[in-house]
Design a protein around this motif. Sequence first.
Motif, PDB file in Angstrom:
ATOM      1  N   ALA A  49       6.196  82.805  67.950  1.00 53.62           N
ATOM      2  CA  ALA A  49       7.112  83.399  68.930  1.00 53.62           C
ATOM      3  C   ALA A  49       8.382  83.895  68.237  1.00 53.62           C
ATOM      4  CB  ALA A  49       7.443  82.367  69.995  1.00 53.62           C
ATOM      5  N   LYS A  50       8.899  83.091  67.336  1.00 53.73           N
ATOM      6  CA  LYS A  50      10.141  83.450  66.622  1.00 53.73           C
ATOM      7  C   LYS A  50       9.930  84.694  65.771  1.00 53.73           C
ATOM      8  CE  LYS A  50      13.674  81.282  63.778  1.00 53.73           C
ATOM      9  NZ  LYS A  50      13.955  80.168  62.859  1.00 53.73           N
ATOM     10  N   LEU A  51       8.757  84.737  65.117  1.00 52.99           N
ATOM     11  CA  LEU A  51       8.461  85.864  64.238  1.00 52.99           C
ATOM     12  C   LEU A  51       8.402  87.182  65.015  1.00 52.99           C
ATOM     13  CD1 LEU A  51       7.650  86.534  61.272  1.00 52.99           C
ATOM     14  CD2 LEU A  51       5.282  86.290  61.981  1.00 52.99           C
ATOM     15  N   PHE A  52       7.825  87.132  66.222  1.00 54.77           N
ATOM     16  CA  PHE A  52       7.712  88.358  67.031  1.00 54.77           C
ATOM     17  C   PHE A  52       8.921  88.558  67.948  1.00 54.77           C
ATOM     18  CE2 PHE A  52       3.211  87.672  65.932  1.00 54.77           C
ATOM     19  CZ  PHE A  52       2.910  88.939  65.446  1.00 54.77           C
ATOM     20  N   GLY A  53       9.856  87.630  67.903  1.00 56.77           N
ATOM     21  CA  GLY A  53      11.067  87.747  68.736  1.00 56.77           C
ATOM     22  C   GLY A  53      10.751  87.651  70.212  1.00 56.77           C
ATOM     23  N   LYS A  54       9.804  86.807  70.567  1.00 58.10           N
ATOM     24  CA  LYS A  54       9.431  86.646  71.977  1.00 58.10           C
ATOM     25  C   LYS A  54       9.398  85.179  72.345  1.00 58.10           C
ATOM     26  CE  LYS A  54       6.765  90.883  72.298  1.00 58.10           C
ATOM     27  NZ  LYS A  54       7.808  91.619  73.014  1.00 58.10           N
ATOM     28  N   ARG A  55       9.270  84.914  73.652  1.00 57.24           N
ATOM     29  CA  ARG A  55       9.117  83.523  74.074  1.00 57.24           C
ATOM     30  C   ARG A  55       7.630  83.160  73.998  1.00 57.24           C
ATOM     31  NH1 ARG A  55      11.368  83.313  79.770  1.00 57.24           N
ATOM     32  NH2 ARG A  55      10.756  85.489  79.721  1.00 57.24           N
ATOM     33  N   ILE A  56       7.367  81.875  73.870  1.00 60.59           N
ATOM     34  CA  ILE A  56       5.968  81.442  73.719  1.00 60.59           C
ATOM     35  C   ILE A  56       5.093  81.955  74.862  1.00 60.59           C
ATOM     36  CG2 ILE A  56       4.450  79.404  73.802  1.00 60.59           C
ATOM     37  CD1 ILE A  56       6.359  77.936  72.029  1.00 60.59           C
ATOM     38  N   GLU A  57       5.616  81.865  76.095  1.00 56.54           N
ATOM     39  CA  GLU A  57       4.802  82.259  77.260  1.00 56.54           C
ATOM     40  C   GLU A  57       4.543  83.763  77.330  1.00 56.54           C
ATOM     41  OE1 GLU A  57       7.618  80.594  77.275  1.00 56.54           O
ATOM     42  OE2 GLU A  57       8.916  81.060  78.973  1.00 56.54           O
ATOM     43  N   GLU A  58       5.305  84.528  76.548  1.00 61.42           N
ATOM     44  CA  GLU A  58       5.038  85.967  76.496  1.00 61.42           C
ATOM     45  C   GLU A  58       3.863  86.254  75.549  1.00 61.42           C
ATOM     46  OE1 GLU A  58       8.830  88.621  76.796  1.00 61.42           O
ATOM     47  OE2 GLU A  58       9.384  86.817  75.666  1.00 61.42           O
ATOM     48  N   ILE A  59       3.551  85.314  74.721  1.00 56.72           N
ATOM     49  CA  ILE A  59       2.437  85.498  73.767  1.00 56.72           C
ATOM     50  C   ILE A  59       1.195  84.716  74.212  1.00 56.72           C
ATOM     51  CG2 ILE A  59       1.724  85.267  71.352  1.00 56.72           C
ATOM     52  CD1 ILE A  59       4.682  85.397  70.582  1.00 56.72           C
ATOM     53  N   PHE A  60       1.425  83.497  74.637  1.00 61.16           N
ATOM     54  CA  PHE A  60       0.295  82.643  75.047  1.00 61.16           C
ATOM     55  C   PHE A  60       0.318  82.427  76.560  1.00 61.16           C
ATOM     56  CE2 PHE A  60       1.366  81.542  70.696  1.00 61.16           C
ATOM     57  CZ  PHE A  60       0.135  81.632  70.079  1.00 61.16           C
ATOM     58  N   GLN A  61      -0.817  82.675  77.174  1.00 61.31           N
ATOM     59  CA  GLN A  61      -0.925  82.434  78.613  1.00 61.31           C
ATOM     60  C   GLN A  61      -2.116  81.529  78.896  1.00 61.31           C
ATOM     61  OE1 GLN A  61      -1.169  86.083  77.890  1.00 61.31           O
ATOM     62  NE2 GLN A  61       1.070  86.209  77.804  1.00 61.31           N
ATOM     63  N   GLU A  62      -1.931  80.730  79.940  1.00 61.24           N
ATOM     64  CA  GLU A  62      -3.019  79.859  80.362  1.00 61.24           C
ATOM     65  C   GLU A  62      -4.158  80.724  80.892  1.00 61.24           C
ATOM     66  OE1 GLU A  62      -3.325  75.719  82.914  1.00 61.24           O
ATOM     67  OE2 GLU A  62      -1.719  77.129  83.287  1.00 61.24           O
ATOM     68  N   SER A  63      -5.395  80.421  80.500  1.00 60.56           N
ATOM     69  CA  SER A  63      -6.510  81.247  81.007  1.00 60.56           C
ATOM     70  C   SER A  63      -6.761  80.953  82.477  1.00 60.56           C
ATOM     71  CB  SER A  63      -7.764  81.012  80.183  1.00 60.56           C
ATOM     72  OG  SER A  63      -7.812  79.721  79.706  1.00 60.56           O
ATOM     73  N   GLU A  64      -7.166  82.042  83.206  1.00 57.77           N
ATOM     74  CA  GLU A  64      -7.373  81.924  84.667  1.00 57.77           C
ATOM     75  C   GLU A  64      -8.551  81.010  84.961  1.00 57.77           C
ATOM     76  OE1 GLU A  64      -5.288  83.631  86.980  1.00 57.77           O
ATOM     77  OE2 GLU A  64      -4.158  83.818  85.130  1.00 57.77           O
TER      78      GLU A  64
END
Lengths: 64, 139
Positions: A49-64
């Motif tokens: 997340a830090k490397l891409f400058g995003k929050r974790i939830e913007e990269i990883f999402q719980e599968s439906e």
Amino acid sequence: MNNRLKVLRAELNWSQAYLAEKLEVSRQSVNAIETGKYDPSLPLAFKIAKLFGKRIEEIFQESE
Amino acid sequence: MRKLQLIFACGYSAEDKAAVAKYRQWLLVVWLVGVMPFTWKHFPGRLGLAASVVEGSSFAAVLILAWMIALRSGDEYRRLLLQRSLALGTAMMTVALSVCGFVEFQMHRSLELPLGLIPVGLALLTVAAKLIVFRRANA
């Protein structure tokens, strides 16, 4: 768990090997995360997340 | 095969090799100690039994060292792969050795193999305990 790692990596035109080097993990790990074979640990997820400058939830999402 | 290459440090990254190199000399030492008793294993009586125990102990030490390497080398995904394959290998080995020990005892009424298997059994228990602790710590 779904993730946008491949998309984010492609946007920056980074190879798996380059990303792996940045994250200090093996290319095999990056590939496993991208293909959903492996969920990274929390420290590694934070690092990504830090490397891409995003929050974790913007990269990883719980599968439906 | 890749896992074996990693354990013997002959085909992986620099940091994996460095981690393995730390233990490699110990692997060699215990292996040598284990190979030696083959020369006096077939002596009758206590010498033969002692040889089996030494041999089993060295085998056990190799097993524990392999696990130590698996728990410390590479990155988290590689460690997971190594643990999986070692867990499978350990389970298969436990079954195979138990059967061998039982058959040997039934056929020859000899304690040589069963005695040699005691340290291996202890090593398997140590490895199982270590894995449980490691998994809890990383859960």
